[in-house]
Write a protein that holds these residues in place. Structure first.
Motif, mmCIF file in Angstrom:
data_model
loop_
_atom_site.group_PDB
_atom_site.id
_atom_site.type_symbol
_atom_site.label_atom_id
_atom_site.label_comp_id
_atom_site.label_asym_id
_atom_site.label_seq_id
_atom_site.Cartn_x
_atom_site.Cartn_y
_atom_site.Cartn_z
ATOM 1 N N GLU A 1 0.787 -1.182 -0.066
ATOM 2 C CA GLU A 1 -0.011 0.089 0.041
ATOM 3 C C GLU A 1 0.794 1.154 -0.069
ATOM 4 O OE1 GLU A 1 -2.548 1.556 -0.755
ATOM 5 O OE2 GLU A 1 -3.856 1.468 1.071
ATOM 6 N N ASP A 2 0.370 2.296 -0.423
ATOM 7 C CA ASP A 2 1.262 3.685 -0.593
ATOM 8 C C ASP A 2 1.202 4.161 0.881
ATOM 9 O OD1 ASP A 2 -1.583 4.421 -0.713
ATOM 10 O OD2 ASP A 2 -1.495 5.745 -2.432
ATOM 11 N N ASP B 1 -2.991 5.618 6.708
ATOM 12 C CA ASP B 1 -3.344 6.935 7.004
ATOM 13 C C ASP B 1 -4.342 6.639 8.341
ATOM 14 O OD1 ASP B 1 -3.989 9.483 7.288
ATOM 15 O OD2 ASP B 1 -5.500 9.662 5.736
ATOM 16 N N THR B 2 -5.655 6.854 8.198
ATOM 17 C CA THR B 2 -6.470 6.320 9.493
ATOM 18 C C THR B 2 -6.402 4.859 9.868
ATOM 19 O OG1 THR B 2 -8.193 6.003 8.105
ATOM 20 C CG2 THR B 2 -7.976 8.164 8.962
ATOM 21 N N GLY B 3 -5.936 4.072 8.806
ATOM 22 C CA GLY B 3 -5.957 2.749 8.925
ATOM 23 C C GLY B 3 -7.175 2.008 8.738
ATOM 24 N N THR C 1 -8.600 1.506 5.669
ATOM 25 C CA THR C 1 -8.403 0.894 4.607
ATOM 26 C C THR C 1 -7.850 -0.734 4.648
ATOM 27 O OG1 THR C 1 -8.362 2.898 3.216
ATOM 28 C CG2 THR C 1 -7.665 0.804 1.938
ATOM 29 N N LYS D 1 1.377 7.630 8.172
ATOM 30 C CA LYS D 1 1.069 8.637 8.889
ATOM 31 C C LYS D 1 0.423 8.520 10.171
ATOM 32 C CE LYS D 1 -0.625 11.630 5.170
ATOM 33 N NZ LYS D 1 -1.938 12.197 4.571
ATOM 34 N N PHE E 1 -0.813 16.240 3.240
ATOM 35 C CA PHE E 1 -1.002 15.800 2.183
ATOM 36 C C PHE E 1 -0.015 15.483 1.130
ATOM 37 C CE2 PHE E 1 -3.431 14.319 -1.644
ATOM 38 C CZ PHE E 1 -4.208 13.405 -1.137
ATOM 39 N N VAL E 2 0.332 14.293 0.730
ATOM 40 C CA VAL E 2 1.317 14.043 0.004
ATOM 41 C C VAL E 2 1.150 13.659 -1.481
ATOM 42 C CG1 VAL E 2 3.188 13.950 1.868
ATOM 43 C CG2 VAL E 2 2.136 11.832 0.708
#
Ligand code: IMP
Length: 184
Positions: A103-104, A107-109, A111, A135, A156-157
């Motif tokens: 995965e890239d 974030d929140t986890g 997904t 993150k 945000f990248v």
């Protein structure tokens, strides 16, 4: 000279292509060591992980196959809504396989939490998670990756496969997208 970012001068480079290449090689070496003598299947999460998977897999010295899955979290722009749905399932059976989800960004986890449950139901021999960026400060669901490229702050990248509204995926460096370029 980072020609890839010249198209949008407001983008700030967070990791150069050389830094990424070095870290991806280290991650590949870890995977090669951990699975010595075994076969693995990389499952890339479309579309953001495609470039990372290509680079990582080419550095791993193991018998490896690829599969891809596509999921979407409801919501537009730079915010996740929390609801995950599957757009495309994997093509092959994961039963009794050494599966590495690629995965890239974690974030929140949400997904990855969804994906882990989905894959565990396939009864793989082992299930690991490789993410390029983490993150960690944004986590809602307590998932951890087994292989992490870089831990990053809440910015945000884009680039190296990662997008904003489908743009910037082809930038060779990972860049921060400033708020003035985000118009969700
Ligand atoms: P999560 O479910 O909140 O962990 O979100 C994971 C997904 O959100 C990632 O796989 C990305 O597709 C997307 N995402 C989160 N942060 C960023 C970012 O900074 N840039 C691009 N995509 C992001």
């Amino acid at each position: 000279m980072h020609s890839g970012t010249a198209v949008t001068p407001q983008l700030r480079v967070l990791f150069t292509r050389d830094q990424i290449a070095r870290r991806v090689t280290e991650m590949a070496d870890d995977i090669t060591r951990d699975f010595a003598g075994q076969s693995i299947i990389f499952v890339g999460v479309l579309k953001g992980a495609s470039i990372f998977l290509g680079d990582l897999a080419r550095q791993v010295k193991l018998d490896a196959t690829f599969d891809f899955i596509s999921v979407a979290s409801y919501g537009a722009g730079t915010k996740t809504s929390g609801e995950v749905r599957m757009n495309k399932d994997v093509d092959s059976s994961m039963a009794d396989k050494n599966v590495i989800i690629v995965e890239d960004i974690l974030d929140t986890g949400l997904t990855m939490g969804f994906l882990r449950k989905l894959f565990l139901a396939h009864q793989p021999r082992s299930l690991k998670v490789a993410v390029l960026l983490d993150k960690a400060c944004r986590r809602i669901e307590p998932v951890k990756a087994d292989y992490v490229g870089f831990v990053i702050p809440d910015e945000f990248v884009v680039g190296y496969g990662m997008d904003y509204a489908e743009r910037y995926r082809n930038l060779p460096d990972i860049c921060v997208l400033p708020p003035q370029l985000q118009s969700a």
